[in-house]
Design an enzyme around this catalytic site. Structure first.
Site, PDB file in Angstrom:
ATOM      1  N   SER A   1       0.846  -1.184   0.000  1.00 12.43           N
ATOM      2  CA  SER A   1       0.000   0.000   0.000  1.00 12.43           C
ATOM      3  C   SER A   1       0.878   1.229   0.000  1.00 12.43           C
ATOM      4  O   SER A   1       2.000   1.210   0.498  1.00 12.43           O
ATOM      5  CB  SER A   1      -0.870   0.016   1.257  1.00 12.43           C
ATOM      6  OG  SER A   1      -0.032   0.232   2.370  1.00 12.43           O
ATOM      7  N   LYS A   2       0.315   2.301  -0.571  1.00 14.88           N
ATOM      8  CA  LYS A   2       1.160   3.483  -0.736  1.00 14.88           C
ATOM      9  C   LYS A   2       1.458   4.178   0.589  1.00 14.88           C
ATOM     10  O   LYS A   2       2.281   5.067   0.639  1.00 14.88           O
ATOM     11  CB  LYS A   2       0.581   4.430  -1.772  1.00 14.88           C
ATOM     12  CG  LYS A   2      -0.770   4.980  -1.481  1.00 14.88           C
ATOM     13  CD  LYS A   2      -1.169   5.911  -2.613  1.00 14.88           C
ATOM     14  CE  LYS A   2      -2.603   6.360  -2.415  1.00 14.88           C
ATOM     15  NZ  LYS A   2      -3.230   6.854  -3.589  1.00 14.88           N
ATOM     16  N   ARG A   3       0.803   3.756   1.641  1.00 12.37           N
ATOM     17  CA  ARG A   3       1.153   4.308   2.949  1.00 12.37           C
ATOM     18  C   ARG A   3       2.530   3.839   3.389  1.00 12.37           C
ATOM     19  O   ARG A   3       3.230   4.514   4.130  1.00 12.37           O
ATOM     20  CB  ARG A   3       0.126   3.887   4.001  1.00 12.37           C
ATOM     21  CG  ARG A   3      -1.056   4.798   4.023  1.00 12.37           C
ATOM     22  CD  ARG A   3      -2.063   4.387   5.073  1.00 12.37           C
ATOM     23  NE  ARG A   3      -3.324   5.057   4.818  1.00 12.37           N
ATOM     24  CZ  ARG A   3      -3.651   6.240   5.336  1.00 12.37           C
ATOM     25  NH1 ARG A   3      -2.825   6.859   6.140  1.00 12.37           N
ATOM     26  NH2 ARG A   3      -4.805   6.796   5.050  1.00 12.37           N
ATOM     27  N   LYS A   4       2.899   2.640   2.954  1.00 10.43           N
ATOM     28  CA  LYS A   4       4.174   2.085   3.408  1.00 10.43           C
ATOM     29  C   LYS A   4       5.254   2.073   2.337  1.00 10.43           C
ATOM     30  O   LYS A   4       6.432   1.998   2.640  1.00 10.43           O
ATOM     31  CB  LYS A   4       3.944   0.652   3.898  1.00 10.43           C
ATOM     32  CG  LYS A   4       2.968   0.628   5.056  1.00 10.43           C
ATOM     33  CD  LYS A   4       3.073  -0.629   5.863  1.00 10.43           C
ATOM     34  CE  LYS A   4       2.150  -0.499   7.078  1.00 10.43           C
ATOM     35  NZ  LYS A   4       1.512  -1.727   7.440  1.00 10.43           N
ATOM     36  N   ASN A   5       4.850   2.076   1.087  1.00  4.50           N
ATOM     37  CA  ASN A   5       5.796   1.982  -0.022  1.00  4.50           C
ATOM     38  C   ASN A   5       5.222   2.783  -1.169  1.00  4.50           C
ATOM     39  O   ASN A   5       4.025   2.721  -1.401  1.00  4.50           O
ATOM     40  CB  ASN A   5       5.850   0.523  -0.514  1.00  4.50           C
ATOM     41  CG  ASN A   5       7.084  -0.193  -0.049  1.00  4.50           C
ATOM     42  OD1 ASN A   5       8.157   0.378   0.032  1.00  4.50           O
ATOM     43  ND2 ASN A   5       6.921  -1.467   0.253  1.00  4.50           N
TER      44      ASN A   5
END
Ligand code: GLU
Length: 491
Positions: free
Chosen positions: A253-257
């Site tokens: 997910s773009k929250r982490k990567n």
């Protein structure tokens, strides 16, 4: 023997996701290995979230990676149109066939009624599902109401008991209980289809023989299988590819990567390295070597070598592989790659107007504008010391601007300025209170060229990345804060 035909069917609703590229790569390899065709279809029936910009970005980033399709909206082909929004009549015709055969029915339930049913089911600790109210209507009467123009959707009937056996190329037979299937809406009140109907109709009419898709779709496979049966069509061979994961094993997910292919392009990864890394996601060469080209992958491709372990998309590993690729280029190729990436005339022409007035010698260009040629920038907390705002308020400003910029679809100076102004209005701050923080996060310097222009030129990926880095440096946004701030933003 029929020709193998595979496809990807992305929805153009956001940044071009690395997961789309990964599924595309495997579909393309499978088709090429069998001398077949690979098709690109755009699933844009969600008119609110879909955009042509996002569609173009999908084409561009897949091409940048070296993924080519034989048929698609931009290259044409004998089974078009390849954009679902242009196929409304086809879906309508097929929905009518299902209703005629009794496999689907018009449903006139109002949103209020559906909400009440849902609330009652939740209160009784049941899984919310349509209660079948309109499935009992007399078909002739229902048709009269439809003819009279009453607002309705079309739902499919599903068996209420037993299991559906999904044959998956990687898992073998997977049993899923029919009791877990809802009477899925196939046609919405606006006359457009949902994913289920459009996907099945298109895969059939486009002659797709093998469907390799992400495993997040496995739980809903029975509905697709039922639709094939209702139409009396042969179902394509199914293959549910393992989902890409963050290093902590959660779904990528773009929250982490960063998940946008364009981010990796702007960061200076080589397309060959990126494609190679995506090919390593759950798959390996027979000799287990890490570095291989697309041609080598196609030559040795074997879908049975996909392992279900949950491939980790690890940016550090990708960087390592990219380093291998970079070092194996000839010096000439390396110089060409750098030039293509950012040391080119186009990019220079964007930067030059902002630099020209601020230098006395050309040798001042690099110290002044070096941040245009890097991914992240070196940041210190001192850069974010603010005359008026305390450190919590500074984080709040950065987070709000970041959220606003994340939602932005058209990236230009005016739109970026509007995001910053909106943040100012919301937090009752002046532009001159906010700009020094933008300046610090984006340039990593105390002074440089106009930061709004710099953000426009750097593009969404690097701009957001740097704001995220600044936020992280200052301690990030806690879950509690995120909740409260999101509420403020929504009000
Ligand atoms: N439109 C779906 C998606 O965006 C397609 C899934 C499938 O391959 O069937 O992922």
């Amino acid at each position: 023997m029929t020709t193998v035909r595979t496809r990807i069917a992305p929805s153009p609703t956001g940044d071009p996701h690395v997961g789309t590229a990964y599924i595309a790569l495997f579909n393309m390899c499978f088709a090429r290995q069998h001398g077949g065709q690979f098709i690109l279809r755009i699933e844009d029936t969600d008119q609110v979230r879909s955009s042509r910009e996002s569609e173009q970005q999908i084409f561009d980033s897949l091409r940048w990676l070296g993924i080519e399709w034989d048929e698609g909206p931009d290259v044409g082909g004998p089974h078009g149109p390849y954009r679902q929004s242009e196929r409304a009549d086809i879906y309508k015709k097929h929905a009518d066939i299902l209703v005629e055969k009794g496999h689907a029915f018009p449903c006139f339930c109002s949103a209020e009624r559906l909400n009440e049913v849902r609330a009652a089911q939740m209160a009784a600790k049941q899984t919310p599902a349509y209660d079948g109210h309109c499935s009992h209507l007399d078909p002739a009467q229902a048709q009269q109401r439809v003819a009279a123009g009453e607002s309705h959707v079309i739902r499919m009937r599903v068996p209420t008991e037993g299991v559906c056996v999904v044959k998956d190329m990687l898992r073998g037979e997977v049993e899923i209980g029919w009791d877990r299937m809802d009477m899925q809406v196939l046609m919405k009140a606006d006359g457009l289809p949902t994913y289920f109907l459009a996907n099945v109709v298109d895969d059939h009419l486009m002659g797709i023989t093998h469907v390799l898709r992400g495993e997040e779709w496995l739980p809903s496979a029975p509905k697709l299988i039922a639709l094939y049966e209702y139409f009396g069509w042969e179902q394509p061979v199914l293959c549910y590819m393992p989902l890409l994961r963050n290093p902590d094993k959660s779904k990528l997910s773009k929250r982490k990567n960063p998940t946008s292919v364009t981010f990796y392009e702007r960061m200076g990864y080589l397309p060959q390295a990126m494609l190679n890394y995506l090919g390593r996601m759950g798959w390996s060469m027979p000799d287990e070597r890490e570095k291989f080209s697309l041609d080598e992958m196609i030559k040795h491709f074997d879908i049975n070598r996909v392992s279900l372990g949950g491939p980790i998309f690890d940016v550090e590993k990708l960087s390592w592989l990219n380093g291998q690729w970079l070092r194996e280029l000839s010096v000439e190729q390396f110089a060409d790659a750098a030039q293509q990436w950012a040391f080119n005339r186009d990019y220079m022409m964007q930067i030059a107007p902002h630099v020209q007035a601020r230098v006395e010698t050309l040798s001042e260009i690099a110290p002044l504008a070096g941040f245009f040629f890097s991914g992240g920038v070196a940041l210190t907390t001192e850069l974010f010391a603010h005359k008026k705002l305390n450190s919590d308020q500074v984080r709040q400003v950065l987070q709000f601007v970041l959220w606003k910029l994340e939602a932005l679809r058209q990236w230009d100076k005016e739109a970026i300025t509007a995001c910053i102004n909106a943040t100012g209005d919301l937090l009752e701050l002046k532009l001159r209170d906010i700009m020094p923080l933008m300046f610090a996060a984006i340039t990593g310097q105390a002074s440089s060229v106009s930061v709004l222009d710099a953000m426009a030129i750097l593009g969404p990926d690097l701009t957001r990345y740097r704001l995220r880095q600044a936020l992280e440096l200052l301690g990030g946004t806690s879950k509690k804060e995120a909740k409260a701030w999101e509420k403020l933003l929504a009000d």
